[in-house]
Design an enzyme around this catalytic site. Structure first.
Site, short mmCIF file in Angstrom:
data_model
loop_
_atom_site.label_atom_id
_atom_site.label_comp_id
_atom_site.label_asym_id
_atom_site.label_seq_id
_atom_site.Cartn_x
_atom_site.Cartn_y
_atom_site.Cartn_z
N ASP A 17 0.84 -1.20 0.00
CA ASP A 17 0.00 0.00 0.00
C ASP A 17 0.87 1.25 0.00
OD1 ASP A 17 0.98 -0.54 2.56
OD2 ASP A 17 -0.78 0.25 3.59
N HIS A 22 3.36 6.35 0.75
CA HIS A 22 4.67 7.01 0.66
C HIS A 22 4.96 7.63 -0.70
CE1 HIS A 22 6.11 3.88 3.86
NE2 HIS A 22 5.39 4.83 4.39
N ASP A 26 9.50 4.90 -2.89
CA ASP A 26 9.83 3.55 -2.40
C ASP A 26 10.15 2.59 -3.54
OD1 ASP A 26 9.42 4.19 0.23
OD2 ASP A 26 7.56 3.07 0.49
N TRP A 136 -4.06 -1.50 11.06
CA TRP A 136 -2.71 -0.96 11.17
C TRP A 136 -2.87 0.10 12.28
CZ3 TRP A 136 -3.82 -3.79 7.15
CH2 TRP A 136 -2.99 -4.00 6.06
N TYR A 138 -1.07 2.92 14.43
CA TYR A 138 0.16 3.68 14.61
C TYR A 138 -0.09 4.92 15.46
CZ TYR A 138 1.84 0.83 10.63
OH TYR A 138 2.20 -0.20 9.81
N LYS A 168 -1.85 -4.83 13.42
CA LYS A 168 -0.49 -4.62 12.91
C LYS A 168 0.09 -3.40 13.62
CE LYS A 168 1.91 -3.39 8.65
NZ LYS A 168 1.93 -3.48 7.21
N ILE A 169 1.23 -3.59 14.26
CA ILE A 169 1.88 -2.49 14.96
C ILE A 169 3.35 -2.42 14.54
CG2 ILE A 169 0.36 -2.45 17.00
CD1 ILE A 169 2.36 -4.22 18.47
N LYS A 170 4.01 -1.32 14.90
CA LYS A 170 5.45 -1.23 14.64
C LYS A 170 6.18 -1.67 15.91
CE LYS A 170 5.22 1.85 10.95
NZ LYS A 170 5.91 2.37 9.84
N GLY A 194 7.28 -4.17 8.69
CA GLY A 194 8.70 -4.39 8.37
C GLY A 194 9.57 -3.16 8.55
N ARG A 222 8.59 -3.39 2.15
CA ARG A 222 9.83 -2.98 1.50
C ARG A 222 10.98 -3.97 1.68
NH1 ARG A 222 9.53 2.82 4.21
NH2 ARG A 222 8.35 1.51 5.66
P1 FBP Z 1 6.83 -1.82 5.29
O1 FBP Z 1 7.06 -3.25 5.70
O2 FBP Z 1 7.31 -1.54 3.92
O3 FBP Z 1 7.32 -0.87 6.33
O4 FBP Z 1 5.25 -1.65 5.21
C1 FBP Z 1 4.48 -1.64 6.40
C2 FBP Z 1 3.51 -0.48 6.39
O5 FBP Z 1 2.60 -0.59 7.48
C3 FBP Z 1 2.74 -0.34 5.09
O6 FBP Z 1 1.66 -1.23 5.05
C4 FBP Z 1 2.39 1.10 5.09
O7 FBP Z 1 2.25 1.64 3.83
C5 FBP Z 1 3.58 1.74 5.73
O8 FBP Z 1 4.20 0.74 6.53
C6 FBP Z 1 3.22 2.93 6.56
O9 FBP Z 1 4.35 3.34 7.26
P2 FBP Z 1 4.50 4.81 7.82
O10 FBP Z 1 3.15 5.24 8.34
O11 FBP Z 1 5.52 4.69 8.91
O12 FBP Z 1 4.95 5.66 6.70
#
Ligand code: FBP
Length: 244
Positions: A17, A22, A26, A136, A138, A168-170, A194, A222
Site C-alpha cells: 500500500d 509514501h 519507495d 494498522w 500507529y 499490525k503495529i510497529k 517491516g 519494503r
Molecule cells: P513496510 O514493511 O514496507 O514498512 O510496510 C508496512 C507499512 O505498514 C505499510 O503497510 C504502510 O504503507 C507503511 O508501513 C506505513 O508506514 P509509515 O506510516 O511509517 O509511513
C-alpha cells in the site's frame, strides 16, 4: 474466519500500500509494477497480499493470493496530525473478493475521534459480511511526537477494544514491551510491520525476537520487494515464523 490468511495461527502478509502511503520514492523499475509483487506473493506463498482498491480492481484476475483490501489511505505530504479517510467500502471489498479488510488508525492524532467513528462503521459492516479485520495501528501526531514506541502496547490494546482480529503495529525494539503488547491484544493476533529496508541479518534477528515475544507474524513490504532475492528472504522469514 482467519483460516484463509493464517496457517497454524501464524501469518506472513505482503504489504503493498506504500504507493499511496509514501509515493513512488519507495519504488524502482521492477517493484513499481504490481505484477512483480503478485509474482512474489504467489511464488513466496504469502498468506495474503495487502492492496488498495485501485490495484485490486486493475489486477484482480492476476491475484492468486488471499487479498487484504485496505479501506482507507492517505499520502505522506501533509505534516499535520494524520487522518486516513475511507476510500473504499466493505461492499466493494466483497465485490473484489477480498478475504479480509485493512484499516489504518492513528491513535493520538487530533482526528482520533473521526478515525474511530469511521472504523466503527467499517468494523460493523465487515462483521456483517464475515470478513476478518486487520488494523494498522500507529500512534502519531503532535501529542505523540517521538514517543511512538512508548505506545506500542496501547496500540495493541486499542485494536482489541475496537474489534480487530489482527493488529499490525510497529516494533519498538524492546522484546519485553512486545510481549506485553501481545498480552494486551488478548485473543486478537499481533503482526509487525517491516519498516525501511534493513540488512538481512538484522531483519531476521528481529523476526526471531518478534516471534519469541508471542507475535503471530509479520505484514511486511519494503524488506521483501526491495530485496535482490525476494523469495530467498521470504523463505528465511517463513522458517523462523513456522519454526521449520
Ligand atoms: P513496510 O514493511 O514496507 O514498512 O510496510 C508496512 C507499512 O505498514 C505499510 O503497510 C504502510 O504503507 C507503511 O508501513 C506505513 O508506514 P509509515 O506510516 O511509517 O509511513
Amino acid at each position: 474466519m482467519l483460516g484463509k490468511i493464517m496457517k497454524d495461527g501464524k501469518t506472513l502478509i505482503l504489504a503493498y500500500d506504500q504507493g499511496l502511503e509514501h509515493g513512488p520514492s519507495d519504488f524502482d523499475e521492477k517493484n513499481v509494477n504490481p505484477e512483480y509483487i503478485l509474482k512474489i506473493a504467489k511464488e513466496g506463498k504469502f498468506n495474503a497480499v495487502a492492496f488498495h482498491k485501485g490495484i485490486a480492481e486493475k489486477y484482480r484476475e492476476l491475484i492468486k493470493t488471499p487479498l487484504v483490501l485496505k479501506l482507507n489511505g492517505k499520502t505522506n505530504i501533509s505534516k499535520e496530525d494524520p487522518i486516513s479517510p475511507t476510500v473504499c467500502s466493505v461492499e466493494e471489498a466483497v465485490k473484489l473478493k477480498a478475504d479480509a479488510i485493512g484499516f489504518t488508525l492513528y491513535i493520538g492524532s487530533e482526528y482520533e475521534y473521526k478515525i474511530f467513528e469511521e472504523f466503527a462503521k467499517v468494523q460493523k459492516e465487515a462483521r456483517r459480511k464475515h470478513l476478518p479485520i486487520i488494523t494498522w495501528i500507529y500512534p502519531r501526531g503532535k501529542a505523540v511526537g517521538k514517543n511512538e514506541g512508548k505506545y506500542m502496547a496501547y496500540a495493541a490494546r486499542v485494536g482489541l477494544e475496537l474489534g480487530a482480529d489482527i493488529i499490525k503495529i510497529k516494533y519498538n525494539g524492546n522484546a519485553r514491551d512486545l510481549a506485553w503488547a501481545v498480552e494486551n491484544a488478548g485473543k486478537a493476533k499481533v503482526v509487525i510491520a517491516g519498516g525501511v529496508k534493513s540488512k538481512e541479518s538484522k531483519l531476521l534477528n528481529q523476526v526471531r525476537e518478534i516471534m519469541d515475544a508471542g507475535a503471530a507474524g509479520m505484514a511486511i513490504g519494503r524488506n521483501i520487494w526491495q530485496a535482490k532475492d525476494p523469495i530467498g528472504i521470504t523463505e528465511r522469514i517463513q522458517k523462523i515464523i513456522w519454526r521449520r
